[in-house]
Scaffold this motif. Structure first.
Motif, PDB file in Angstrom:
ATOM      1  N   ASP A   1      -6.447  -2.975   4.464  1.00 46.02           N
ATOM      2  CA  ASP A   1      -7.190  -1.904   5.113  1.00 46.02           C
ATOM      3  C   ASP A   1      -6.221  -1.074   5.950  1.00 46.02           C
ATOM      4  N   GLN A   2      -6.764  -0.145   6.720  1.00 45.64           N
ATOM      5  CA  GLN A   2      -5.905   0.763   7.475  1.00 45.64           C
ATOM      6  C   GLN A   2      -5.042   0.033   8.497  1.00 45.64           C
ATOM      7  N   ALA A   3      -5.590  -1.011   9.105  1.00 42.29           N
ATOM      8  CA  ALA A   3      -4.822  -1.776  10.080  1.00 42.29           C
ATOM      9  C   ALA A   3      -3.623  -2.459   9.426  1.00 42.29           C
ATOM     10  N   VAL A   4      -3.823  -2.980   8.218  1.00 41.56           N
ATOM     11  CA  VAL A   4      -2.708  -3.601   7.494  1.00 41.56           C
ATOM     12  C   VAL A   4      -1.695  -2.544   7.076  1.00 41.56           C
ATOM     13  N   ALA A   5      -2.176  -1.371   6.661  1.00 45.66           N
ATOM     14  CA  ALA A   5      -1.261  -0.281   6.313  1.00 45.66           C
ATOM     15  C   ALA A   5      -0.381   0.092   7.506  1.00 45.66           C
ATOM     16  N   GLU A   6      -0.970   0.163   8.681  1.00 44.95           N
ATOM     17  CA  GLU A   6      -0.198   0.483   9.882  1.00 44.95           C
ATOM     18  C   GLU A   6       0.814  -0.619  10.191  1.00 44.95           C
ATOM     19  N   GLU A   7       0.426  -1.856   9.972  1.00 44.62           N
ATOM     20  CA  GLU A   7       1.341  -2.991  10.165  1.00 44.62           C
ATOM     21  C   GLU A   7       2.542  -2.877   9.217  1.00 44.62           C
TER      22      GLU A   7
END
Length: 245
Positions: free
Chosen positions: A93-99
């Motif tokens: 998800d977006q949080a993983v993409a940012e990570e």
């Protein structure tokens, strides 16, 4: 940022990576997308990369040997995690993409057939990602989702530095509706607030629409979002989905 993609379909990955935003980012030297064909590392003169599963069952399994050989042929630096695209992985998800966007390199492994030999997973894989609870024919589409989503977060990849920040999920909510010319299309009018030039009112309207759309379509996201007192007041103003433009 470097994206190495281990795949049996390098032409598919390359075609997408050369188009549009990713293509421009590569030409500018902001990212490098490097599909690596696993087939030449296969066994024998036919470059076999799969075999029937031990214990019986339908389908074929990608062998550990060719995958390990392909992976070990890559340059060791800069270091990056080996990520298997798999329905058994954690949800991307977006949080993983940012990570992931904080890393210098990702090595993405695309499975095919019934999956990959468990020993490759145990020996080489650092992480597993799933793009959803559904089955597709291979990991290529999922890998390209990761490349695209992560690339958008890198400085300079998008034309505007504000674009990624206003995307859906960037702040935990769905994005507001968009309108462009003409002002009236087939009897449907653009909301008047967007035509008035008052940027404070436009920002308020867009935030209200984002909140209302999230409540209507993804209440699970709204339940996890950190809402201000202003956000709660805006939600009260937008009674139901019929008010969403």
């Amino acid at each position: 940022m470097i994206f190495d993609i281990l795949t049996l379909l390098p032409e598919v990955c390359q075609a997408y990576a050369q188009a549009s935003i990713l293509g421009r980012a590569q030409k500018a030297g902001l990212i490098a997308v490097r599909p690596l064909d696993v087939r030449p590392f296969g066994l024998g003169r036919h470059h076999v990369v799969d075999d029937t599963p031990y214990g019986g069952g339908c389908g074929m399994v990608m062998m550990a040997g060719p995958l390990c050989a392909a992976l070990e042929s890559l340059e060791p630096e800069p270091a990056g995690p080996v990520i298997l695209l798999s329905p058994q992985g954690r949800r991307f998800d977006q949080a993983v993409a940012e990570e992931l966007a904080r890393l210098p390199r990702l090595i993405l492994v695309c499975g095919r057939y019934e999956g990959v030999d468990e020993r490759f997973r145990r020996l080489k894989v650092d992480d597993e990602l799933s793009v959803g609870d559904f089955v597709i024919s291979g990991g290529e589409l999922a890998a390209l989702c990761v490349v695209d989503a992560v690339s958008r977060l890198l400085p300079g990849v998008l034309g505007s530095e504000d674009s990624a920040a206003s995307d859906s999920f960037a702040d935990g909510l769905l994005e507001h509706p968009h309108y462009t010319r003409p002002a009236v299309f087939r009897g449907l009018e653009t909301p008047e607030v967007l035509l008035g030039g008052n940027h404070a009112l436009i920002a308020r309207w867009r935030r209200a629409q984002s909140l209302a759309r999230t409540r209507a379509r993804r209440p699970d996201l709204l339940a996890k979002a950190r809402l201000s007192e202003t956000d709660l007041a805006l939600l009260d103003e937008v009674a139901d989905q019929d008010n969403i433009g």
